[in-house]
Design an enzyme around this catalytic site. Structure first.
Site, short mmCIF file in Angstrom:
data_model
loop_
_atom_site.label_atom_id
_atom_site.label_comp_id
_atom_site.label_asym_id
_atom_site.label_seq_id
_atom_site.Cartn_x
_atom_site.Cartn_y
_atom_site.Cartn_z
N ASP A 5 0.89 -1.16 0.00
CA ASP A 5 0.00 0.00 0.00
C ASP A 5 0.93 1.22 0.00
O ASP A 5 1.65 1.45 0.98
CB ASP A 5 -0.89 -0.03 1.25
N TYR A 38 -7.54 15.68 -7.84
CA TYR A 38 -6.67 14.97 -8.78
C TYR A 38 -5.64 15.94 -9.39
O TYR A 38 -4.46 15.64 -9.47
CB TYR A 38 -7.52 14.32 -9.86
N LYS A 96 -1.61 15.48 -8.95
CA LYS A 96 -0.75 15.22 -10.11
C LYS A 96 0.20 16.39 -10.40
O LYS A 96 1.31 16.19 -10.89
CB LYS A 96 -1.60 14.88 -11.34
N PRO A 156 -10.02 0.74 -16.79
CA PRO A 156 -10.98 0.85 -15.69
C PRO A 156 -11.03 2.22 -15.03
O PRO A 156 -12.09 2.65 -14.58
CB PRO A 156 -10.51 -0.22 -14.69
#
Ligand SMILES: NC(=O)c1ccc[n+]([C@@H]2O[C@H](COP(=O)([O-])OP(=O)(O)OC[C@H]3O[C@@H](n4cnc5c(N)ncnc54)[C@H](O)[C@@H]3O)[C@@H](O)[C@H]2O)c1
Length: 241
Positions: A49, A140, A144, A178
Site C-alpha cells: 500500500d 486529482y 498530479k 478501468p
C-alpha cells in the site's frame, strides 16, 4: 529487444492497467519486473500500500535481500476522483493526495535507498491533469501537479548523487481502461462524456496502457541516460493547444 536487460524494476499499482502493461514491457525487454499492489489484488507479487511507509520499508528491504540492488522504480499506483472544489469533501481530498502524492513521495524516498547504490531511474505517473486544470478535478489536479514538481526535485537531488539517479514524470491523457470507465460512470451521461473527451484529443482516440509502457521502457533504459527532471506528455496532442 533487450533494452532493459537484467534491470530490476519495482512497479507499484501493477495490478492496474498501466502497471501491468509496464511489468509486461519490462519483462519483454529482458528486465525483471517486481510487481506490487494493494494486498489481494491479482497479478502483484508484493502487497504494498503506497500510503504506508512500513510497507515501503519492508518491500525495499526484501528486494535488497533477494536481488541486492534496484535499477528502476515506476510509481504507477493511483486513484482518480471527479469533483470541483466545493463538492470535494476533505476525506476524498486526503485519499487522492494520499495515494497519488504521498505514495509517490514515499516511493521516491525509500526507493532511492537502493537505487542510489548502483544508479538508476524513477518514473512517476502524473497526468495531463498535472499540467492543465479541470473544473471538476480539484483533488486529482492538485495531486498530479504535486507529482510533476516532486519529480523535478527528486531529479535534481539524484543528479548530485554518485552514482546518479534520474527521475522523470509521464503525463498521459485519458487512457482506455478501468480508471476512465469508473470516472465516466460517475457522470450523468457516460456515453456523451466519453464522446466529448475523445473529441478533445486531436488524434481522435484515447491512449492505451501499452503506449504509456513503451515510454516507461525508454525512461528506464540507458537510451535516456541524459534525460532527467523532464515531463513527458503522451496525450494525442491534447495539451498542444
Ligand atoms: N487511466 C488513465 O486515463 C490515466 C491517465 C493519466 C494518468 N493516469 C495515471 O496512471 C497511473 C495508473 O493508472 P491506471 O490507468 O493503471 O489505473 P488503474 O485503476 O487501472 O490502476 C491503478 C492501480 O493502483 C492501485 N492502487 C490504488 N491505491 C493504491 C495504494 N494505496 N497502494 C498501492 N496500489 C494502489 C489499484 O489497486 C490499481 O491496481 C495512475 O497514477 C493514474 O493516475 C491514468
Amino acid at each position: 529487444m533487450e533494452r532493459l536487460k537484467d534491470k530490476i524494476v519495482l512497479i507499484t499499482g501493477a495490478a492496474g492497467s498501466v502497471g501491468k502493461a509496464v511489468a509486461d514491457a519490462v519483462t519483454a525487454e529482458g528486465g525483471r519486473a517486481i510487481t506490487s499492489d494493494l494486498a489481494g489484488r491479482q497479478g502483484a507479487a508484493h502487497p504494498l500500500d503506497v500510503t504506508q511507509e512500513l510497507d515501503w520499508l519492508r518491500v525495499i528491504a526484501e528486494i535488497g535481500r533477494t536481488h541486492g540492488r534496484l535499477d528502476g522504480l515506476v510509481n504507477a499506483a493511483g486513484l482518480a476522483a471527479l469533483g470541483n472544489i466545493e463538492e470535494t469533501d476533505f476525506a476524498t481530498w486526503r485519499k487522492i493526495i494520499g495515494v497519488n502524492l504521498d505514495g509517490t513521495f514515499l516511493g521516491c524516498k525509500h526507493g532511492l535507498a537502493l537505487l542510489k547504490q548502483r544508479g538508476g531511474a524513477i518514473v512517476n505517473l502524473s497526468s495531463v491533469a498535472g499540467i492543465i486544470g479541470g473544473h471538476n478535478f480539484a483533488a486529482y489536479n492538485a495531486s498530479k501537479g504535486g507529482v510533476r514538481l516532486l519529480s523535478k526535485s527528486v531529479a535534481l537531488h539524484g543528479a548530485r548523487l554518485n552514482p546518479q539517479v534520474r527521475c522523470n514524470s509521464i503525463h498521459p491523457a485519458f487512457l482506455e481502461g478501468p480508471m476512465v470507465d469508473l470516472m465516466l460512470k460517475e457522470t450523468n451521461f457516460p456515453d456523451a462524456a466519453r464522446a466529448r473527451i475523445t473529441r478533445d484529443i486531436p488524434l481522435g482516440r484515447l491512449g492505451t496502457a501499452a503506449e504509456v509502457a513503451d515510454l516507461c521502457v525508454y525512461l528506464l533504459s540507458d537510451e535516456s541516460r541524459f534525460v532527467t527532471g523532464a515531463e513527458f506528455v503522451i496525450d494525442g496532442g491534447l495539451t498542444a493547444r
